[in-house]
Design an enzyme around this catalytic site. Structure first.
Site, PDB file in Angstrom:
ATOM      1  N   ARG A 191       0.799  -1.210   0.000  1.00 48.26           N
ATOM      2  CA  ARG A 191       0.000   0.000   0.000  1.00 48.26           C
ATOM      3  C   ARG A 191       0.847   1.282   0.000  1.00 48.26           C
ATOM      4  O   ARG A 191       0.422   2.324  -0.458  1.00 48.26           O
ATOM      5  CB  ARG A 191      -0.925   0.001   1.221  1.00 48.26           C
ATOM      6  N   LYS A 244       0.551 -19.265   6.408  1.00 45.24           N
ATOM      7  CA  LYS A 244      -0.266 -19.584   7.567  1.00 45.24           C
ATOM      8  C   LYS A 244      -0.545 -18.298   8.326  1.00 45.24           C
ATOM      9  O   LYS A 244       0.210 -17.349   8.127  1.00 45.24           O
ATOM     10  CB  LYS A 244       0.429 -20.611   8.446  1.00 45.24           C
ATOM     11  N   ASP A 294       3.901 -24.357   4.655  1.00 42.18           N
ATOM     12  CA  ASP A 294       4.207 -24.676   6.043  1.00 42.18           C
ATOM     13  C   ASP A 294       5.727 -24.725   6.055  1.00 42.18           C
ATOM     14  O   ASP A 294       6.325 -25.670   5.529  1.00 42.18           O
ATOM     15  CB  ASP A 294       3.621 -26.036   6.440  1.00 42.18           C
ATOM     16  N   HIS A 295       6.364 -23.708   6.605  1.00 40.45           N
ATOM     17  CA  HIS A 295       7.813 -23.598   6.382  1.00 40.45           C
ATOM     18  C   HIS A 295       8.591 -24.751   7.012  1.00 40.45           C
ATOM     19  O   HIS A 295       9.725 -25.000   6.643  1.00 40.45           O
ATOM     20  CB  HIS A 295       8.344 -22.230   6.823  1.00 40.45           C
ATOM     21  N   LYS A 346      12.322 -27.226   5.781  1.00 40.03           N
ATOM     22  CA  LYS A 346      13.558 -27.386   6.560  1.00 40.03           C
ATOM     23  C   LYS A 346      14.304 -28.623   6.079  1.00 40.03           C
ATOM     24  O   LYS A 346      13.703 -29.679   5.870  1.00 40.03           O
ATOM     25  CB  LYS A 346      13.244 -27.500   8.058  1.00 40.03           C
ATOM     26  N   GLU A 388      11.230 -23.362  22.028  1.00 44.40           N
ATOM     27  CA  GLU A 388      11.730 -22.040  21.637  1.00 44.40           C
ATOM     28  C   GLU A 388      12.088 -21.250  22.888  1.00 44.40           C
ATOM     29  O   GLU A 388      11.512 -21.468  23.958  1.00 44.40           O
ATOM     30  CB  GLU A 388      10.651 -21.284  20.870  1.00 44.40           C
ATOM     31  N   HIS A 442       2.729 -27.198  11.900  1.00 41.95           N
ATOM     32  CA  HIS A 442       4.111 -27.696  11.830  1.00 41.95           C
ATOM     33  C   HIS A 442       4.269 -29.085  12.457  1.00 41.95           C
ATOM     34  O   HIS A 442       4.851 -29.991  11.874  1.00 41.95           O
ATOM     35  CB  HIS A 442       5.069 -26.737  12.547  1.00 41.95           C
ATOM     36  N   LYS A 476       6.997 -21.687  24.165  1.00 39.25           N
ATOM     37  CA  LYS A 476       7.832 -20.479  24.120  1.00 39.25           C
ATOM     38  C   LYS A 476       8.542 -20.338  25.457  1.00 39.25           C
ATOM     39  O   LYS A 476       8.081 -20.852  26.479  1.00 39.25           O
ATOM     40  CB  LYS A 476       6.949 -19.245  23.916  1.00 39.25           C
TER      41      LYS A 476
HETATM   42  C1  BG6 Z   1       5.808 -19.862  13.187  1.00 40.14           C
HETATM   43  C2  BG6 Z   1       5.049 -19.567  14.447  1.00 40.14           C
HETATM   44  O1  BG6 Z   1       4.988 -20.483  12.244  1.00 40.14           O
HETATM   45  O2  BG6 Z   1       6.903 -20.718  13.505  1.00 40.14           O
HETATM   46  C3  BG6 Z   1       5.957 -18.942  15.488  1.00 40.14           C
HETATM   47  O3  BG6 Z   1       3.977 -18.684  14.150  1.00 40.14           O
HETATM   48  C4  BG6 Z   1       7.166 -19.802  15.714  1.00 40.14           C
HETATM   49  O4  BG6 Z   1       5.254 -18.717  16.704  1.00 40.14           O
HETATM   50  C5  BG6 Z   1       7.830 -20.169  14.403  1.00 40.14           C
HETATM   51  O5  BG6 Z   1       8.065 -19.079  16.536  1.00 40.14           O
HETATM   52  C6  BG6 Z   1       8.936 -21.177  14.619  1.00 40.14           C
HETATM   53  O6  BG6 Z   1       9.648 -21.352  13.432  1.00 40.14           O
HETATM   54  P1  BG6 Z   1      11.174 -21.760  13.444  1.00 40.14           P
HETATM   55  O7  BG6 Z   1      11.519 -21.933  12.016  1.00 40.14           O
HETATM   56  O8  BG6 Z   1      11.920 -20.652  14.113  1.00 40.14           O
HETATM   57  O9  BG6 Z   1      11.251 -23.031  14.242  1.00 40.14           O
END
Ligand code: BG6
Length: 484
Positions: free
Chosen positions: A51, A148, A177-178, A182, A216, A240, A331
């Site tokens: 934007r 997502k 879904d990243h 990996k 994390e 994930h 977390k």
């Molecule tokens: C994201 C979540 O999809 O994945 C986050 O929304 C999370 O809350 C993150 O921290 C973790 O990804 P990675 O690659 O750091 O393990």
């Protein structure tokens, strides 16, 4: 080992939400790394759309500063940055109005691979999809990439699927879904299906249980407003961790192709048993040493949202009946450490008598950091004086085993964006998979909401709430230590 770079066809990639956080942190630096790897063909264009009023030049300056912020100086030689920036363009655009769309239409070519990355709030997916069509921008082979969260529950995920399906075929939709991008997650499939060793043992007869941990150290500060409506179940488990579980539990696909892999994953999700309250522990981090508590980070004093969750999950099929999968994620835990541990059963009969040092074999697959695999085996303790057993790890760090290539593992986003350009959907979620995962998660969430379940407090820097220990203790098992 020489890295093989598979060439891709020239493309036009449009990043909607190009000035947002994800674009700055992941998408644009990832594309730059692919440029360095020689995967951005000369005539390809990357168009940022958002934007904000910006010229091409201002956008290039913006991207240059993102590269500075997120890549080490040694990894961004000036010449390469200059070359990469020359591929970049910018179009000011209103996702919900008409401004900018004609300009975009004039910029985008119809005779190259087209990819449109929706790095925007899901509420805008429908607007973008509809306008890409109405303005005649997207061709029948165009690909769209969606981030997502894909829905908040089954109903909203269904609605999103319907919205996208109004303009794009399933073969054009890439749901990211990243975790699937990996390196080690994909390695899980290589380990299972490219070796004869593991597959005969990969079932409830030989595997006692599986632990999947995604720990994390970060809190939710800065994204508390989103997170508080989501919680660990929606943020991490439904997507994930579910994907990790599927890759461990699925039957061998008949080929490594999108349809075959996704069919097998879907069957696993369908086989998941409902999870009762006795098999769930939810937690929320407390504040400590100047660090805010969850409710302070989320700015919601009465919040019942979980920043930690542990679950015992059963896969009700012939392969897995009786072998639980214990999942935990949270977390502000003691370390950033993600690992899948396959814990094997005891030998049927010990010829050495009751051995104190005896431990079960464990195949531990470390997703991050220090990607690698360890297989713990029992051997004889060296020296005379009888047969004493001890456990040793067969340790393989990818960085050590694969040299520079192992140390310089591409980020998940790099790989996934290139898969979009190549038209390979294997590492993306199909619409029915996402819906099935919500269909499993929804009643679990509804259950604790109805009970007004209060998450248990846990200290920042700990392994999570005490109660989570019980989840395994009562089954005669214990969690593996969370460490980097
Ligand atoms: C994201 C979540 O999809 O994945 C986050 O929304 C999370 O809350 C993150 O921290 C973790 O990804 P990675 O690659 O750091 O393990």
């Amino acid at each position: 080992m020489v890295s093989r770079v598979i060439p891709v066809d020239p493309f036009d990639l449009v990043v909607f939400g190009a000035t947002g956080d994800l674009a700055r942190r992941k998408i644009l630096p990832g594309l730059f790394r692919r440029y360095i790897a020689g995967q951005i063909p000369e005539s390809s264009r990357i168009t940022g759309a958002a934007r904000a009023e910006m010229t091409d030049g201002a956008f290039r300056t913006f991207v240059a500063s993102a590269l500075e912020e997120f890549l080490d100086a040694a990894k961004r030689p000036d010449e390469a940055v200059k070359g990469f920036l020359a591929h970049l363009h910018y179009v000011r655009l209103d996702a919900t109005g008409e401004a900018g769309w004609d300009r975009l239409a004039a910029r985008i070519r119809r005779d190259v691979v087209q990819a449109f990355y929706f790095s925007v709030a899901p509420a805008l997916f429908g607007d973008l999809a509809e306008r890409l069509h109405r303005h005649g921008i997207a061709t029948a082979s165009a690909r769209i990439v969606v981030e997502k969260p894909f829905g908040h529950d089954l109903d909203s995920a269904r609605a999103l699927n319907v919205t996208l399906a109004a303009h794009f075929a399933e073969s054009q939709i890439y749901r990211i879904d990243h975790y699937l991008g990996k390196e080690t997650v994909q390695n899980l499939m290589a380990v299972r299906f490219a070796n004869i060793l593991f597959e005969p043992l990969w079932n409830a007869r030989h595997i006692d249980h599986v632990q999947i941990t995604v720990a994390e150290t970060v809190g939710v500060g800065g994204r508390g407003a989103y997170y508080d409506t989501s919680g660990a179940m929606r943020d991490m488990v439904q997507n994930h961790m579910m994907q990790l579980l599927c890759l461990i539990a699925m039957e061998p696909p008949y080929e490594f192709e999108p349809g075959a892999v996704r069919d097998e994953k879907l069957k696993v999700i369908h086989a998941l048993e409902p999870v009762g309250p006795e098999d769930i522990v939810r937690g929320q981090y407390r504040g400590s040493e100047g660090r805010l508590s969850y409710v302070e980070d989320a700015e919601n004093p009465g919040s019942l949202t979980e920043s930690y969750i542990a679950l015992k999950v059963e896969v009700a099929n012939w392969r897995w009946k009786g072998t639980p999968f214990y999942l935990r994620t949270g977390k502000r835990l003691r370390a950033r450490a993600s690992e899948i541990a396959i814990v094997f059963k005891e030998v049927p009969h010990s010829i050495f008598g009751d051995e104190e040092g005896w431990r079960e074999n464990v195949l531990a697959i470390r997703l991050q950091p220090n990607e690698g695999m360890t297989l713990s085996v029992m051997i004889k303790e060296p020296g005379p004086g009888g047969m004493r057993l001890t456990e040793v790890p067969l340790d393989m760090s990818f960085a050590e085993a694969l040299g520079a290539e192992g140390a310089d593992i591409p980020d998940a986003y790099e790989r996934l964006i290139m898969d979009v350009i190549r038209g390979n959907q294997t590492l993306f979620m199909r619409g029915d998979e996402v819906e099935a995962a919500w269909a499993w998660a929804d009643p679990i969430i509804a259950g604790w909401e109805a009970r007004e379940d209060r998450p248990k407090g846990y200290d920042s820097g700990s392994s999570g709430p005490e109660d989570a220990l019980m989840l395994l203790h009562r089954d005669g098992r214990r969690w593996r230590e969370i460490r980097e």
